[in-house]
Design an enzyme around this catalytic site. Structure first.
Site, mmCIF file in Angstrom:
data_model
loop_
_atom_site.group_PDB
_atom_site.id
_atom_site.type_symbol
_atom_site.label_atom_id
_atom_site.label_comp_id
_atom_site.label_asym_id
_atom_site.label_seq_id
_atom_site.Cartn_x
_atom_site.Cartn_y
_atom_site.Cartn_z
ATOM 1 N N ASP A 1 0.835 -1.209 0.000
ATOM 2 C CA ASP A 1 0.000 0.000 0.000
ATOM 3 C C ASP A 1 0.870 1.258 0.000
ATOM 4 O O ASP A 1 1.995 1.232 0.499
ATOM 5 C CB ASP A 1 -0.903 -0.030 1.242
ATOM 6 C CG ASP A 1 -2.097 0.899 1.103
ATOM 7 O OD1 ASP A 1 -2.315 1.447 -0.002
ATOM 8 O OD2 ASP A 1 -2.815 1.079 2.099
ATOM 9 N N GLY A 2 0.323 2.323 -0.546
ATOM 10 C CA GLY A 2 0.972 3.640 -0.431
ATOM 11 C C GLY A 2 1.655 4.136 -1.686
ATOM 12 O O GLY A 2 2.328 5.168 -1.644
ATOM 13 N N ASN A 3 1.482 3.435 -2.811
ATOM 14 C CA ASN A 3 2.118 3.905 -4.055
ATOM 15 C C ASN A 3 1.597 5.287 -4.445
ATOM 16 O O ASN A 3 2.368 6.155 -4.850
ATOM 17 C CB ASN A 3 1.808 2.944 -5.220
ATOM 18 C CG ASN A 3 2.447 1.593 -5.051
ATOM 19 O OD1 ASN A 3 3.289 1.414 -4.174
ATOM 20 N ND2 ASN A 3 2.054 0.639 -5.873
ATOM 21 N N GLY A 4 0.277 5.466 -4.347
ATOM 22 C CA GLY A 4 -0.348 6.729 -4.747
ATOM 23 C C GLY A 4 0.100 7.880 -3.867
ATOM 24 O O GLY A 4 0.483 8.952 -4.364
ATOM 25 N N TRP B 1 2.783 8.044 -1.983
ATOM 26 C CA TRP B 1 4.220 8.298 -2.184
ATOM 27 C C TRP B 1 4.434 9.157 -3.435
ATOM 28 O O TRP B 1 5.195 10.122 -3.408
ATOM 29 C CB TRP B 1 4.959 6.962 -2.310
ATOM 30 C CG TRP B 1 6.422 7.118 -2.524
ATOM 31 C CD1 TRP B 1 7.382 7.331 -1.569
ATOM 32 C CD2 TRP B 1 7.117 7.100 -3.780
ATOM 33 N NE1 TRP B 1 8.620 7.439 -2.145
ATOM 34 C CE2 TRP B 1 8.487 7.308 -3.504
ATOM 35 C CE3 TRP B 1 6.714 6.928 -5.104
ATOM 36 C CZ2 TRP B 1 9.455 7.345 -4.503
ATOM 37 C CZ3 TRP B 1 7.677 6.970 -6.107
ATOM 38 C CH2 TRP B 1 9.028 7.178 -5.807
ATOM 39 N N ARG C 1 -0.086 9.050 -9.896
ATOM 40 C CA ARG C 1 -0.172 7.781 -9.178
ATOM 41 C C ARG C 1 0.589 6.648 -9.882
ATOM 42 O O ARG C 1 1.208 5.813 -9.232
ATOM 43 C CB ARG C 1 -1.646 7.401 -8.980
ATOM 44 C CG ARG C 1 -2.433 8.433 -8.178
ATOM 45 C CD ARG C 1 -3.880 8.020 -8.045
ATOM 46 N NE ARG C 1 -3.990 6.696 -7.495
ATOM 47 C CZ ARG C 1 -3.917 6.406 -6.194
ATOM 48 N NH1 ARG C 1 -3.780 7.377 -5.317
ATOM 49 N NH2 ARG C 1 -4.007 5.172 -5.784
ATOM 50 N N HIS D 1 3.209 3.448 -8.853
ATOM 51 C CA HIS D 1 3.101 2.013 -9.153
ATOM 52 C C HIS D 1 4.376 1.508 -9.840
ATOM 53 O O HIS D 1 4.852 0.413 -9.553
ATOM 54 C CB HIS D 1 1.878 1.745 -10.032
ATOM 55 C CG HIS D 1 0.582 2.094 -9.355
ATOM 56 N ND1 HIS D 1 0.308 1.740 -8.057
ATOM 57 C CD2 HIS D 1 -0.528 2.776 -9.785
ATOM 58 C CE1 HIS D 1 -0.897 2.182 -7.713
ATOM 59 N NE2 HIS D 1 -1.415 2.819 -8.745
ATOM 60 N N TRP E 1 -10.903 -2.299 -9.498
ATOM 61 C CA TRP E 1 -11.495 -2.092 -10.839
ATOM 62 C C TRP E 1 -12.272 -0.770 -10.887
ATOM 63 O O TRP E 1 -12.498 -0.218 -11.961
ATOM 64 C CB TRP E 1 -12.443 -3.242 -11.211
ATOM 65 C CG TRP E 1 -11.767 -4.532 -11.539
ATOM 66 C CD1 TRP E 1 -11.836 -5.694 -10.828
ATOM 67 C CD2 TRP E 1 -10.944 -4.826 -12.680
ATOM 68 N NE1 TRP E 1 -11.094 -6.679 -11.442
ATOM 69 C CE2 TRP E 1 -10.545 -6.175 -12.582
ATOM 70 C CE3 TRP E 1 -10.490 -4.078 -13.771
ATOM 71 C CZ2 TRP E 1 -9.722 -6.792 -13.521
ATOM 72 C CZ3 TRP E 1 -9.664 -4.695 -14.715
ATOM 73 C CH2 TRP E 1 -9.297 -6.029 -14.583
ATOM 74 N N ARG F 1 -11.318 2.095 -9.737
ATOM 75 C CA ARG F 1 -10.462 3.292 -9.815
ATOM 76 C C ARG F 1 -10.632 3.962 -11.177
ATOM 77 O O ARG F 1 -11.130 3.342 -12.118
ATOM 78 C CB ARG F 1 -8.995 2.888 -9.616
ATOM 79 C CG ARG F 1 -8.750 2.493 -8.185
ATOM 80 C CD ARG F 1 -7.289 2.452 -7.851
ATOM 81 N NE ARG F 1 -7.147 2.202 -6.421
ATOM 82 C CZ ARG F 1 -6.013 2.231 -5.760
ATOM 83 N NH1 ARG F 1 -4.891 2.503 -6.398
ATOM 84 N NH2 ARG F 1 -5.974 2.011 -4.470
ATOM 85 N N LEU G 1 11.461 -20.342 -4.408
ATOM 86 C CA LEU G 1 10.346 -19.521 -3.908
ATOM 87 C C LEU G 1 9.126 -19.630 -4.829
ATOM 88 O O LEU G 1 9.260 -19.580 -6.052
ATOM 89 C CB LEU G 1 10.808 -18.053 -3.868
ATOM 90 C CG LEU G 1 9.735 -17.013 -3.541
ATOM 91 C CD1 LEU G 1 9.386 -17.031 -2.055
ATOM 92 C CD2 LEU G 1 10.186 -15.608 -3.943
#
Ligand code: FPP
Length: 245
Positions: free
Chosen positions: A18-21, A23, A31, A35, A67, A69, A129
């Protein structure tokens, strides 16, 4: 400085990135810039998880609610997913990483569906992984789908009601075959689960940090793991019972 006990790491870590926008806004950018920088954090965290020998890492990349957004952000994110997957698959494959996707993938554009199918197929036999990307995912959607599948089996007389156990339920989730995450990390100062892995997180340790996702690096992951190792996981039992094990 405390050090990590490599013998007590979680098998499965789940992350709400969370927090890309926010930042991006703090950088005076749009935004999508956030991302794109979020992808750098994905790469760093995947590298760190591989180095530490973590077996499963699930990243919440796009929720069913996302979806709704604005259209340019949704289209931009889809392009970013397709580009990133195509670009990163060779490196992931060389590092023995297996890719898997969970979510309502039917809703994705055809190009994205194709990229996902190729990535899954190319890395299917890798044994390092397992990187699970939750895309067009919501926990309630997954629970409803599992319920429908089980109801169908009961209706076809393939399963009786008494045979519906926790194990049967897990086997009908999108995460079939994966162990439940022992640690869930959410970045950017929000204290919610937001429809992520609702069934699987029942006993997970929850770790929240103010760090925005584009700034999340190996040291932040290690901090979360140190906190995880400092907690006592009791699964509803008493401390004495746990210490006798
Ligand atoms: C949440 O931040 C982030 C997203 C909805 C998208 C996350 C996607 C990536 C990091 C790209 C990952 C790519 C791959 C291939 C896995 P937000 O936009 O909700 O931020 P805000 O809460 O500050 O607005």
């Amino acid at each position: 400085m405390e050090t990590l006990d490599l013998s007590r790491l979680p098998k499965h870590i789940a992350i709400i990135m969370d927090g890309n926008g926010r930042w991006a806004k703090e950088q005076g950018q749009d935004r999508l810039f956030g991302h794109y920088h979020g992808v750098i954090s994905v790469r760093k965290v995947v590298e760190a998880a591989t180095e530490l020998g973590i077996q499963y890492l699930t990243l919440y990349a796009f929720s069913t609610e996302n979806w709704d957004r604005p259209e340019p952000e949704v289209t931009g994110l889809m392009t970013l997913f397709v580009e990133t997957i195509a670009k990163e698959v060779p490196d992931l494959h060389n590092n023995n990483i297996k890719l898997a996707f969970i979510g309502n993938l039917e809703m994705l554009p055809n190009e994205a569906k194709l990229a996902l199918a190729n990535a899954t197929e190319q890395t299917a036999n890798n044994t390092g992984l397992t990187l699970i990307i939750a895309l067009s995912y919501s926990g309630r959607w997954e629970l409803i789908e599992a319920t429908k599948k089980i109801a169908q089996k009961v209706s076809n007389a393939e399963l009786s009601i008494n045979e519906i156990t926790g194990a049967v339920f897990s086997d009908n989730l999108a995460s079939k075959g994966l162990p439940d995450p022992e640690l869930m990390i959410r970045t950017s100062g929000e204290y919610r689960i937001s429809n992520f892995l609702l069934y699987q997180l029942a006993y997970a340790e929850l770790y929240f940090t103010d760090t925005r996702w584009p700034e999340f690096r190996k040291e932040h992951l290690e901090q979360a793991l140190l906190e995880y190792q400092s907690r006592e996981r009791r699964f509803g039992k008493t401390s004495d019972q746990i210490n006798q094990l």
